[in-house]
Enzyme design. Structure first.
Site, PDB file in Angstrom:
ATOM      1  N   HIS A 137       0.841  -1.203   0.000  1.00  0.00           N
ATOM      2  CA  HIS A 137       0.000   0.000   0.000  1.00  0.00           C
ATOM      3  C   HIS A 137       0.877   1.254   0.000  1.00  0.00           C
ATOM      4  O   HIS A 137       0.702   2.155  -0.823  1.00  0.00           O
ATOM      5  CB  HIS A 137      -0.910  -0.033   1.234  1.00  0.00           C
ATOM      6  CG  HIS A 137      -1.658   1.229   1.508  1.00  0.00           C
ATOM      7  ND1 HIS A 137      -3.026   1.294   1.483  1.00  0.00           N
ATOM      8  CD2 HIS A 137      -1.239   2.482   1.842  1.00  0.00           C
ATOM      9  CE1 HIS A 137      -3.407   2.532   1.749  1.00  0.00           C
ATOM     10  NE2 HIS A 137      -2.332   3.269   2.001  1.00  0.00           N
ATOM     11  N   GLU A 138       1.822   1.290   0.926  1.00  0.00           N
ATOM     12  CA  GLU A 138       2.714   2.452   1.008  1.00  0.00           C
ATOM     13  C   GLU A 138       3.626   2.539  -0.213  1.00  0.00           C
ATOM     14  O   GLU A 138       3.968   3.631  -0.661  1.00  0.00           O
ATOM     15  CB  GLU A 138       3.544   2.381   2.289  1.00  0.00           C
ATOM     16  CG  GLU A 138       2.728   2.428   3.575  1.00  0.00           C
ATOM     17  CD  GLU A 138       1.908   3.703   3.701  1.00  0.00           C
ATOM     18  OE1 GLU A 138       2.345   4.751   3.163  1.00  0.00           O
ATOM     19  OE2 GLU A 138       0.842   3.662   4.335  1.00  0.00           O
ATOM     20  N   HIS A 144       1.939   4.502  -2.900  1.00  0.00           N
ATOM     21  CA  HIS A 144       2.123   5.950  -2.745  1.00  0.00           C
ATOM     22  C   HIS A 144       3.526   6.365  -3.213  1.00  0.00           C
ATOM     23  O   HIS A 144       3.691   7.362  -3.918  1.00  0.00           O
ATOM     24  CB  HIS A 144       1.947   6.349  -1.277  1.00  0.00           C
ATOM     25  CG  HIS A 144       0.568   6.153  -0.747  1.00  0.00           C
ATOM     26  ND1 HIS A 144      -0.563   6.516  -1.441  1.00  0.00           N
ATOM     27  CD2 HIS A 144       0.132   5.650   0.447  1.00  0.00           C
ATOM     28  CE1 HIS A 144      -1.636   6.240  -0.707  1.00  0.00           C
ATOM     29  NE2 HIS A 144      -1.241   5.710   0.438  1.00  0.00           N
ATOM     30  N   ASP A 147     -27.207 -45.528  -5.822  1.00  0.00           N
ATOM     31  CA  ASP A 147     -26.203 -45.919  -6.823  1.00  0.00           C
ATOM     32  C   ASP A 147     -26.857 -46.334  -8.130  1.00  0.00           C
ATOM     33  O   ASP A 147     -26.442 -47.308  -8.792  1.00  0.00           O
ATOM     34  CB  ASP A 147     -25.327 -47.062  -6.285  1.00  0.00           C
ATOM     35  CG  ASP A 147     -24.548 -46.653  -5.046  1.00  0.00           C
ATOM     36  OD1 ASP A 147     -24.199 -45.458  -4.950  1.00  0.00           O
ATOM     37  OD2 ASP A 147     -24.304 -47.519  -4.191  1.00  0.00           O
TER      38      ASP A 147
END
Length: 416
Positions: free
Chosen positions: A21-22, A25, A213
């Site tokens: 996230h950082e 930026h 079955d």
């Protein structure tokens, strides 16, 4: 040991996503020429760092998040060195500042989308057609799952020696049998099976035809008694009804796997549902605060209450302990999407607050120019500090409350 490993892995995944996230930026700010002086993972004392160009990169002692220092985010910042004035962030066009501030949330969304696509082509995504309500379950084929007993009252609990045995089990029906007829009445769905049983009485001897079955068969059994509300009125008066001692087994697969191309559409659909769920979760936060306090003070923990990073990591540990890796990655997806949306809320100090102010300034300047008035200039962030502190105080208190509830009375997904 696997539980602890899962906790550590999930906490590490959160730390990596917040660090990215950082980094979002950082990279966009540098791309536009803004000056970035610091990029650190964690907070507190510096453990290790190095400087490349004008930016210091490093690792802090408390691995809870990270930060990216962009010079001059607001006109009131006083850390601008002589000569850096043209590169301060607030001087850049509003669209560039928007991209830089939104880059963190975009990173979270990208992580979520990539993970969803990978799950779509590997483990599969939740099937939208899988029954999640009683009404949907009644539309499933009448494929049964035996119950060990019939609980006489209208409750969900474990069987006791006093409870009557399951008539279906006494008739030697098996899990996976598909019931096709009750006393000659053709049965296609579980809802039709329930309707046919409600037309009988406890103690009636009932002829059941089934397919196992691929081979047909028939048995007879005596129906037991339980208490249920009317089928068409779940909130109505509870009364005695006939019971066979069975449950429904959904034949619709709970997950669907897609090819690489189809996975893009499935990812878009799943993301749309996730967006709606996230918006609803945000709206419910205020009303869930009392439930968190109840859980903290000894009451039962509501599974729909918010969780902190601590709670999410504990759930990640449970998922690994139970070899439920799909749950682990779905938690990662949900948390990233939630963080991405939360950071875009128009509130300081989160990124969305800075974006909202930038566009407010732009709109105000445009209006003033049209009416022939002088541009009022930039917003004074110092005047917004009381509101910002209030948001920080409320957010901090809520975070402490969720962390405390996750430590004292955590949500669990599996029996341990």
């Amino acid at each position: 040991m696997s539980y602890l490993l899962g906790v550590v892995l999930f906490a590490l995944a959160i730390l990596v996503s917040v660090s990215l996230h950082e980094a979002g930026h950082l990279l966009t700010a540098k791309m536009f020429g803004m000056k970035v002086t610091k990029y650190f993972v964690g907070f507190g004392p510096t453990i290790w760092s190095f400087k490349r160009g004008e930016t210091e990169y490093g690792l802090k002692g408390i691995p809870l998040g990270g930060f990216c220092k962009i010079v001059g985010m607001t006109p009131q910042d006083d850390d601008v060195e002589p000569g850096d004035e043209p590169r301060v962030m607030w001087r850049y066009p509003v669209w560039k500042r928007t991209i830089v501030m939104a880059a963190g949330s975009i990173t979270h969304f990208a992580l979520a989308l990539v993970t969803i696509w990978i799950l779509a082509v590997s483990a599969g995504l939740p099937n939208p057609a899988f029954p999640t309500t009683e009404a949907q379950a009644r539309q499933e084929p009448a494929v049964i799952e035996l119950r060990p007993c019939v609980v006489p009252e209208n409750v969900v609990r474990e069987c006791t020696p006093a409870d009557p045995a399951s008539p279906a089990a006494q008739a030697q029906l098996r899990d996976g049998d598909r019931i096709t007829s009750i006393n000659g009445t053709t049965i296609g769905t579980y809802g039709e099976l329930l309707t046919a049983l409600r037309g009988l009485k406890p103690g009636d001897t009932t002829r059941i035809e089934y397919v196992r079955d691929g081979q047909p068969g028939s048995v007879s059994t005596v129906l037991a008694q339980t208490q249920r509300p009317p089928l068409d009125n779940p909130g109505g008066t509870v009364g005695p009804v006939a019971a066979l001692g069975i449950g429904v087994v959904p034949t619709t697969p709970p997950r669907v796997t897609y090819g690489p191309g189809a996975a893009f559409g499935a990812t878009a659909d799943f993301t749309g549902d996730l967006a709606v769920g996230t918006a609803q979760a945000l709206q419910r936060i205020p009303q869930k605060v009392p439930a968190l306090w109840t859980a903290l003070t000894g009451g039962e923990r509501d599974v729909d209450t918010p969780i902190s990073v601590v709670g999410a990591s504990r759930l990640g540990g449970e998922a690994v302990e139970n070899d439920a890796w799909l749950v682990f990655f779905m938690l990662f997806v949900s948390l990233n999407f939630f963080i991405g949306v939360f950071n875009l809320l128009p509130l300081l100090p989160v990124d969305g607050g800075h974006i909202a102010i930038a566009w407010f300034e732009r709109a105000r300047s445009w209006i003033y120019a049209r009416i022939g008035r002088r541009d009022p200039g930039r917003v004074d962030y110092l005047k917004l500090m009381p509101f910002t502190y209030a948001v920080i105080l409320i957010g901090g208190a809520f975070t402490l409350l969720t962390i405390a509830a996750d430590v004292v009375n955590p949500i669990t997904l599996f029996s341990r």
